[in-house]
Motif scaffolding. Structure first.
Motif, PDB file in Angstrom:
ATOM      1  N   ILE A  51      -5.375  -2.347  -7.626  1.00 55.12           N
ATOM      2  CA  ILE A  51      -4.216  -3.179  -7.302  1.00 55.12           C
ATOM      3  C   ILE A  51      -4.023  -3.236  -5.792  1.00 55.12           C
ATOM      4  CG2 ILE A  51      -1.718  -3.437  -7.578  1.00 55.12           C
ATOM      5  CD1 ILE A  51      -2.063  -1.934 -10.287  1.00 55.12           C
ATOM      6  N   ALA A  52      -4.078  -2.073  -5.151  1.00 54.47           N
ATOM      7  CA  ALA A  52      -3.907  -2.010  -3.699  1.00 54.47           C
ATOM      8  C   ALA A  52      -5.045  -2.751  -2.992  1.00 54.47           C
ATOM      9  CB  ALA A  52      -3.842  -0.555  -3.227  1.00 54.47           C
ATOM     10  N   TYR A  53      -6.266  -2.637  -3.515  1.00 50.68           N
ATOM     11  CA  TYR A  53      -7.407  -3.289  -2.881  1.00 50.68           C
ATOM     12  C   TYR A  53      -7.300  -4.809  -2.978  1.00 50.68           C
ATOM     13  CZ  TYR A  53     -12.208  -3.893  -1.265  1.00 50.68           C
ATOM     14  OH  TYR A  53     -13.321  -4.249  -0.545  1.00 50.68           O
ATOM     15  N   ASP A  54      -6.838  -5.319  -4.133  1.00 48.26           N
ATOM     16  CA  ASP A  54      -6.631  -6.761  -4.269  1.00 48.26           C
ATOM     17  C   ASP A  54      -5.583  -7.252  -3.274  1.00 48.26           C
ATOM     18  OD1 ASP A  54      -8.498  -7.021  -6.272  1.00 48.26           O
ATOM     19  OD2 ASP A  54      -7.034  -7.021  -7.913  1.00 48.26           O
ATOM     20  N   GLN A  55      -4.493  -6.501  -3.168  1.00 50.12           N
ATOM     21  CA  GLN A  55      -3.438  -6.859  -2.213  1.00 50.12           C
ATOM     22  C   GLN A  55      -3.969  -6.805  -0.784  1.00 50.12           C
ATOM     23  OE1 GLN A  55      -0.419  -7.822  -3.242  1.00 50.12           O
ATOM     24  NE2 GLN A  55       0.514  -8.039  -1.246  1.00 50.12           N
ATOM     25  N   PHE A  56      -4.768  -5.778  -0.480  1.00 47.13           N
ATOM     26  CA  PHE A  56      -5.344  -5.616   0.847  1.00 47.13           C
ATOM     27  C   PHE A  56      -6.198  -6.827   1.223  1.00 47.13           C
ATOM     28  CE2 PHE A  56      -8.743  -4.279   3.688  1.00 47.13           C
ATOM     29  CZ  PHE A  56      -8.034  -3.641   4.696  1.00 47.13           C
ATOM     30  N   ARG A  57      -7.080  -7.220   0.307  1.00 45.10           N
ATOM     31  CA  ARG A  57      -7.950  -8.371   0.597  1.00 45.10           C
ATOM     32  C   ARG A  57      -7.149  -9.649   0.794  1.00 45.10           C
ATOM     33  NH1 ARG A  57     -12.090  -7.273  -4.092  1.00 45.10           N
ATOM     34  NH2 ARG A  57     -10.486  -8.528  -5.039  1.00 45.10           N
ATOM     35  N   LYS A  58      -6.103  -9.843   0.002  1.00 50.49           N
ATOM     36  CA  LYS A  58      -5.278 -11.040   0.123  1.00 50.49           C
ATOM     37  C   LYS A  58      -4.559 -11.089   1.475  1.00 50.49           C
ATOM     38  CE  LYS A  58      -2.501 -11.674  -3.322  1.00 50.49           C
ATOM     39  NZ  LYS A  58      -1.332 -11.626  -4.215  1.00 50.49           N
ATOM     40  N   TYR A  80       1.441  -0.737   3.195  1.00 49.72           N
ATOM     41  CA  TYR A  80       2.066  -1.820   2.435  1.00 49.72           C
ATOM     42  C   TYR A  80       1.349  -2.024   1.093  1.00 49.72           C
ATOM     43  CZ  TYR A  80       3.670  -6.520   1.284  1.00 49.72           C
ATOM     44  OH  TYR A  80       4.193  -7.616   0.642  1.00 49.72           O
ATOM     45  N   CYS A  81       0.024  -2.009   1.110  1.00 50.04           N
ATOM     46  CA  CYS A  81      -0.755  -2.238  -0.111  1.00 50.04           C
ATOM     47  C   CYS A  81      -0.576  -1.103  -1.112  1.00 50.04           C
ATOM     48  CB  CYS A  81      -2.225  -2.428   0.234  1.00 50.04           C
ATOM     49  SG  CYS A  81      -2.510  -3.951   1.167  1.00 50.04           S
ATOM     50  N   ILE A  82      -0.494   0.123  -0.634  1.00 50.56           N
ATOM     51  CA  ILE A  82      -0.263   1.252  -1.538  1.00 50.56           C
ATOM     52  C   ILE A  82       1.124   1.146  -2.160  1.00 50.56           C
ATOM     53  CG2 ILE A  82       0.090   3.756  -1.580  1.00 50.56           C
ATOM     54  CD1 ILE A  82      -2.330   3.951   0.319  1.00 50.56           C
ATOM     55  N   LEU A  83       2.115   0.767  -1.367  1.00 53.37           N
ATOM     56  CA  LEU A  83       3.463   0.572  -1.915  1.00 53.37           C
ATOM     57  C   LEU A  83       3.479  -0.554  -2.949  1.00 53.37           C
ATOM     58  CD1 LEU A  83       5.699   0.989   1.253  1.00 53.37           C
ATOM     59  CD2 LEU A  83       5.762   2.395  -0.802  1.00 53.37           C
ATOM     60  N   ALA A  84       2.746  -1.629  -2.698  1.00 51.69           N
ATOM     61  CA  ALA A  84       2.679  -2.733  -3.656  1.00 51.69           C
ATOM     62  C   ALA A  84       2.078  -2.266  -4.971  1.00 51.69           C
ATOM     63  CB  ALA A  84       1.858  -3.887  -3.085  1.00 51.69           C
TER      64      ALA A  84
END
Length: 168
Positions: A51-58, A80-84
């Motif tokens: 989930i965090a990796y998808d958010q990171f790439r976006k 931010y991505c870890i929190l998401a």
């Protein structure tokens, strides 16, 4: 408060500007000096969490589009991505508890599930507040960086005025 000045790249893309070539060059140099020149990279904590990796790439792709995909912003982006990811997991857990609450027949079970839902909601709201603070700070950092770039180059004194001034 006035709106922040446009980056030099945007001014060049627009094609017309009242700024001189030296002003544009000065702005571009000032913008580039505020970056490290290294690209943002995901660390192991991000890569191991889908989930965090998808958010990171976006988010990295969006930052690359505005030429702000610099490692200077990396720690904030990773946090931010870890929190998401944590928010999404809490939301899933809340949905599970909510469905169990609707199916609960015993009032004690319903009360404990309701308390657990309230606790999870409080945690989720805290994490969302942290995310909002990061979003706001990141945006303000970019704006303050643009504000710190001089809009105009230093004005040179007239050669005639310099010649007429008495030497000390």
């Amino acid at each position: 408060m006035g709106r922040p000045s446009k980056p030099a790249v945007l001014l060049q893309q627009e094609g017309k500007s009242h700024r001189t070539k030296s002003e544009l060059a000065s702005r571009k140099h000032a913008e580039e000096s505020m970056l490290s020149g290294k690209r943002i990279k995901a660390d192991e904590a991000i890569k191991s969490d889908p989930i965090a990796y998808d958010q990171f790439r976006k988010v990295k792709k969006l930052m690359a589009a505005i030429e702000k995909d610099d490692e200077l912003y990396g720690a904030t982006l990773r946090r931010y991505c870890i929190l998401a990811s944590e928010c999404e997991r809490l939301q899933r857990r809340m949905n599970e508890l909510d469905s169990r609450l609707e199916a609960a027949e015993d009032s004690k079970d319903a009360a404990s599930l309701s308390r657990a839902l309230t606790d999870l909601d409080r945690q989720l709201q805290n994490k969302r507040k942290m995310m909002f603070d990061i979003e706001k700070e990141n945006c303000m950092t970019v704006q303050s960086a643009l504000r710190s770039i001089p809009k105009k180059t230093e004005t040179k004194k007239s050669a005639l005025l310099e010649a007429l001034e008495p030497d000390d």
